[in-house]
Every structure is written in structure tokens, then in C-alpha cells.
Write a protein that holds these residues in place. Structure first.
Motif, PDB file in Angstrom:
ATOM      1  N   TRP A 123      -2.548   4.054 -11.719  1.00  0.00           N
ATOM      2  CA  TRP A 123      -2.752   3.994 -11.418  1.00  0.00           C
ATOM      3  C   TRP A 123      -3.837   3.847 -10.415  1.00  0.00           C
ATOM      4  N   PRO A 124      -4.500   2.370 -11.154  1.00  0.00           N
ATOM      5  CA  PRO A 124      -4.721   1.387 -10.374  1.00  0.00           C
ATOM      6  C   PRO A 124      -4.471   1.016  -9.445  1.00  0.00           C
ATOM      7  N   PHE A 125      -3.170   0.766  -8.938  1.00  0.00           N
ATOM      8  CA  PHE A 125      -2.772   0.675  -7.197  1.00  0.00           C
ATOM      9  C   PHE A 125      -2.356   1.741  -6.546  1.00  0.00           C
ATOM     10  N   ASP A 126      -2.637   3.065  -6.886  1.00  0.00           N
ATOM     11  CA  ASP A 126      -3.262   3.862  -6.147  1.00  0.00           C
ATOM     12  C   ASP A 126      -4.248   4.226  -5.771  1.00  0.00           C
ATOM     13  N   THR A 127      -5.655   3.773  -6.907  1.00  0.00           N
ATOM     14  CA  THR A 127      -6.612   4.149  -6.360  1.00  0.00           C
ATOM     15  C   THR A 127      -7.010   3.285  -5.388  1.00  0.00           C
ATOM     16  N   ASP A 128      -6.765   1.891  -5.621  1.00  0.00           N
ATOM     17  CA  ASP A 128      -6.704   0.854  -4.513  1.00  0.00           C
ATOM     18  C   ASP A 128      -6.497   1.217  -3.275  1.00  0.00           C
ATOM     19  N   GLN A 129      -5.034   1.910  -3.033  1.00  0.00           N
ATOM     20  CA  GLN A 129      -4.523   2.047  -2.194  1.00  0.00           C
ATOM     21  C   GLN A 129      -5.820   3.012  -1.366  1.00  0.00           C
ATOM     22  N   LEU A 130      -6.001   3.983  -1.976  1.00  0.00           N
ATOM     23  CA  LEU A 130      -6.866   5.633  -1.355  1.00  0.00           C
ATOM     24  C   LEU A 130      -7.948   4.689  -1.163  1.00  0.00           C
ATOM     25  N   MET A 131      -9.132   3.715  -2.399  1.00  0.00           N
ATOM     26  CA  MET A 131     -10.420   3.465  -1.339  1.00  0.00           C
ATOM     27  C   MET A 131      -9.720   2.564  -0.416  1.00  0.00           C
ATOM     28  N   ARG A 132      -8.839   1.726  -0.256  1.00  0.00           N
ATOM     29  CA  ARG A 132      -8.871   0.552   1.008  1.00  0.00           C
ATOM     30  C   ARG A 132      -8.692   1.997   2.236  1.00  0.00           C
ATOM     31  N   THR A 133      -8.502   3.184   1.929  1.00  0.00           N
ATOM     32  CA  THR A 133      -8.365   4.078   3.559  1.00  0.00           C
ATOM     33  C   THR A 133      -9.447   4.431   3.670  1.00  0.00           C
ATOM     34  N   LEU A 134     -10.569   4.603   2.964  1.00  0.00           N
ATOM     35  CA  LEU A 134     -11.752   5.291   3.168  1.00  0.00           C
ATOM     36  C   LEU A 134     -12.594   3.962   3.410  1.00  0.00           C
ATOM     37  N   GLN A 135     -12.377   2.617   3.466  1.00  0.00           N
ATOM     38  CA  GLN A 135     -12.740   1.630   4.207  1.00  0.00           C
ATOM     39  C   GLN A 135     -12.590   1.797   5.399  1.00  0.00           C
ATOM     40  N   SER A 136     -10.777   0.979   5.613  1.00  0.00           N
ATOM     41  CA  SER A 136     -10.609   0.949   7.140  1.00  0.00           C
ATOM     42  C   SER A 136     -10.652   2.488   7.771  1.00  0.00           C
TER      43      SER A 136
END
Length: 421
Positions: free
Chosen positions: A137-150
Motif C-alpha cells: 500500500w505505501p509503495f503503490d500509493t506513492d507511485q500513484l501520487m508520483r503519477t498525479l504530480q508528473s
């Protein structure tokens, strides 16, 4: 208004959506995440609030849990097949409005097949989904937030993932202003809606943005005049810029306030009670975009004009009354230079005219920000706009008649002064 719209089925993924919303709000801020019952104010029309939030969002996250596809009502009918299903309506609205939809799989859910989806949202099947696993969960949500930002350029007050603590952000206030200008140019209604958070700072930001836009527009106009007079000294250029900027700032503020007051009266006449602060907030961004489009078009148009007559700007200024040394100079200039042969001249004039046309179309699109802000129908918005145009037309007509009368009285006096001189 929010950037991220969370679409989910409560009986399917309420827990996972809550956890995800908490993580997104922690990183991006509570005002950037829309979650139906928590984001709709008491007294708001639920359906209209959902539609408005989707239309002004940057991206929709469609949260798909194990029962998202198979959920049914008391009669055993699949909810997704019903036109009144809120989840289906949300995704349909986003797809029709061109808002990106990202499927997010939670609690072990699988992406539905194309033939399992209603035709109106079958396009969802083609979109690459993001899986949020319980074990990661922490890794996947980090990836999602990174996508939303980039990918979707959703800003956060926190450093981007992967930055070292204390590192200096590359984007300063100037870069943020440029990014805001870009979003205003490409998605005006969405950008303006995002500035309406209900806080007092909203109006400060709007008028700071207006002042910056007026200053940038003044610089563009100055550059246009510099093309006609490349020999000006640095001191002369600075004097023109400072004087022009101050004049434009005052004129812009006065015009913004007068148009806002007229629009306030127009909305009242159309049967919608709004406050002046609501109108001035939106009007500040509209005037900013319109002025920058006008100034940019003038710069490019003047660039093209300089190829067939270096003194075109000066002749135009004298012809409209900014100088008395050569009255009527524009007519002979245009007669001498009517045939445009130079390719740069044609390109400059054409691009300038196109810029003005696109600016006019932009104003029409951006005007929809008022309808979004007030949550009214197209008919009522059109009625208010018609009354506003009538009020402005009347003011301009009266002002023109007064100016003509004053000019007619002053011409003999000016002529006598010139003869005496």
C-alpha cells in the motif's frame, strides 16, 4: 475546487477509498480531493455539485473494488446497467467532458472486460489501470501520487517524492505564474474554478495575478513599439515601461471593477443573487487572459507591420490622436504600402490577426467560468450575459457620444492654438 475526483461505490470500496483519500489529502491538501459526502456543502444540489466538481477536476480516479461490477439493487438488477447509477453517471460525465479517468483497482479487484461494461463507459476498458495492493500500500500509493504530480501536474506543497529533505524547488514564483498562465490558456474554466476555495486569500491571489498579467502585457506592447524605434535608450525604455505599466494597472483595475458591477446588476436582473466578490474573482482572471491575448496579438501584428513600414505603430498612434504633429498620417502610409510582398510581413500580420481571433474564442469559453461558479443553467447564464452586454453597450454609446461632442468643441481651439504657434 478540487483537482482529484474520487469515484467509488460505497458498498464496494468505502474503506479503501477512505484510506486513499486520507493519503492524497495529506500530500496534496484537503482542498484538492473531492469525495462526495465529505466535499458537498449542506444545502447544495447533490447532482449539480457532482457535475460541477467533475467538470473542473484535473483527473478522476475510478476506484474499482471486488463488487464494483456486480453490485445490484433490491430487485437484483445490476446497478451499473441502470442509467441512474451515480458511479456510471460520474464516469460518463468525465468521459464526455474530456476529464482523464484512471481506474484504480483495490482489494484484489480485476479490471472489467469490455463486454461487461455499459456502452457509455466502455472506453474505460482501454485505460491502463493502477493497482493498490494491501501488501504494498505505501509503495503503490506513492507511485500513484508520483503519477498525479508528473503526468497531470497536480501540485503539492510538499516536496516531490524522491527529493532530498531541504532541497530547493526548481520552480519559483515566476515559474508558478507561467504555469498558471498556461493552465488559464488551455483550461480556463477549470483553472478559475480551482482558485475558488472560499478563503479570503483567493481574492488576493486573483488580483496579484491580474497585476502580473497587466505588467507582462505592458512589456509585450513595449516590445512592439521598440521594433519601430530600435534606437531608444535604456532610460527611455524604462520610462515607457514604468509609465505604461502604471497606466495599464489603473485602467485594468477600473475596467475590471466597472465590468464586475455591470455583471452583478445583470445577474440580479436574471434572477440569480450573487455577491460582487464572487464576480470580481472570476473577472480578474478573464481580464488577465483577454489583455495578454490582445497584447500578444499586437506585438506579432506590429512585428509584421514593421517589415513594410517601420513607422507603422507611430503613424497609427498619431492617426488615433496620440500626436498632433502629423494628423491623418495613417491613410497615406497604407495607400503607399497596400501591396504586401514580404513573407515575414504577411506571416506577422496573419499570426497577429489569428492571435486576436483565438483570444476572442478563449473569452467565450472562459466566460463559462461564471456559470460553473454560480451553478446555474445555460439559459440563465445566457440571459445574464445578454443583459450585461446591453448595459455595456449603453455605457459605451453614451460615452462615445459625450467624447464626440467634447472632441468637436475642442478641435477649433486646438486649430487656433496651432495657427498661433
Amino acid at each position: 475546487m478540487p483537482d482529484i475526483f474520487l469515484s467509488y461505490r460505497r458498498q464496494d470500496s468505502s474503506s479503501a477509498t477512505g484510506r486513499l483519500a486520507d493519503r492524497l489529502e495529506e500530500h496534496f491538501g484537503p482542498g484538492r480531493v473531492f469525495r462526495d459526502h465529505e466535499s458537498i456543502s449542506p444545502g447544495d444540489d447533490f447532482t449539480e455539485a457532482i457535475r460541477r466538481a467533475i467538470a473542473t477536476s484535473t483527473v478522476m480516479l475510478a476506484i474499482i473494488g471486488p463488487d464494483w461490477l456486480t453490485a445490484h439493487d433490491e430487485q437484483g438488477r445490476r446497478r451499473l446497467e441502470q442509467s441512474g447509477d451515480f458511479v456510471r453517471q460520474e464516469i460518463e460525465t468525465a468521459l464526455q467532458a474530456g476529464v482523464p479517468v484512471v481506474p484504480v483497482l483495490v482489494e484484489g479487484a480485476k479490471m472489467p472486460a469490455r463486454n461487461e461494461l455499459p456502452k457509455s463507459i466502455a472506453e474505460l476498458w482501454r485505460i491502463n489501470a493502477i493497482e493498490l495492493s494491501e501488501s504494498r500500500w505505501p509503495f503503490d500509493t506513492d507511485q500513484l501520487m508520483r503519477t498525479l504530480q508528473s503526468r497531470y501536474v497536480i501540485e503539492s506543497d510538499r516536496p516531490a517524492m524522491g527529493e532530498l529533505p531541504g532541497s530547493t524547488p526548481l520552480f519559483g514564483s515566476g515559474a508558478r505564474f507561467a504555469l498558471s498562465l498556461l493552465e488559464l490558456a488551455t483550461h480556463p474554466t477549470r483553472m478559475i474554478a480551482k482558485q475558488q476555495t472560499g478563503q479570503a486569500i483567493d481574492h488576493v491571489r486573483a488580483f496579484v495575478f491580474l497585476l502580473g498579467s497587466l505588467a507582462v502585457g505592458s512589456l509585450l506592447v513595449l516590445l512592439g513599439f521598440q521594433l519601430q524605434d530600435p534606437g531608444s535608450s535604456a532610460a527611455e525604455l524604462a520610462r515607457r515601461f514604468v509609465g505604461g505599466s502604471l497606466g495599464l494597472v489603473l485602467a485594468g483595475l477600473v475596467i475590471t471593477m466597472l465590468m464586475s458591477i455591470a455583471l452583478l446588476l445583470a445577474w440580479r436582473a436574471a434572477g440569480r443573487r450573487v455577491e460582487l466578490q464572487q464576480i470580481t474573482l472570476v473577472m480578474a482572471y478573464l481580464v488577465s487572459g483577454a489583455w495578454l491575448g490582445l497584447a500578444a496579438g499586437a506585438l506579432v501584428f506590429g512585428f509584421g507591420a514593421s517589415f513594410y513600414d517601420p513607422g507603422w505603430f507611430g503613424a497609427f498612434a498619431r492617426a488615433i490622436g496620440f500626436g498632433l504633429d502629423a494628423p491623418g498620417a495613417l491613410g497615406p502610409v497604407l495607400e503607399r504600402r497596400l501591396g504586401l510582398q514580404a513573407i515575414p510581413a504577411v506571416a506577422g500580420l496573419g499570426t497577429g490577426a489569428l492571435t486576436w481571433l483565438l483570444s476572442a474564442l478563449w473569452c467565450i469559453v472562459a466566460w463559462g467560468a461564471f456559470r460553473q461558479a454560480f451553478g446555474v443553467t445555460r439559459g440563465r447564464a445566457a440571459a445574464a450575459t445578454a443583459v450585461w452586454l446591453l448595459l455595456l453597450g449603453s455605457v459605451l454609446l453614451i460615452g462615445g457620444l459625450l467624447a464626440s461632442q467634447l472632441a468637436g468643441e475642442s478641435v477649433p481651439a486646438v486649430a487656433r492654438a496651432l495657427r498661433q504657434g
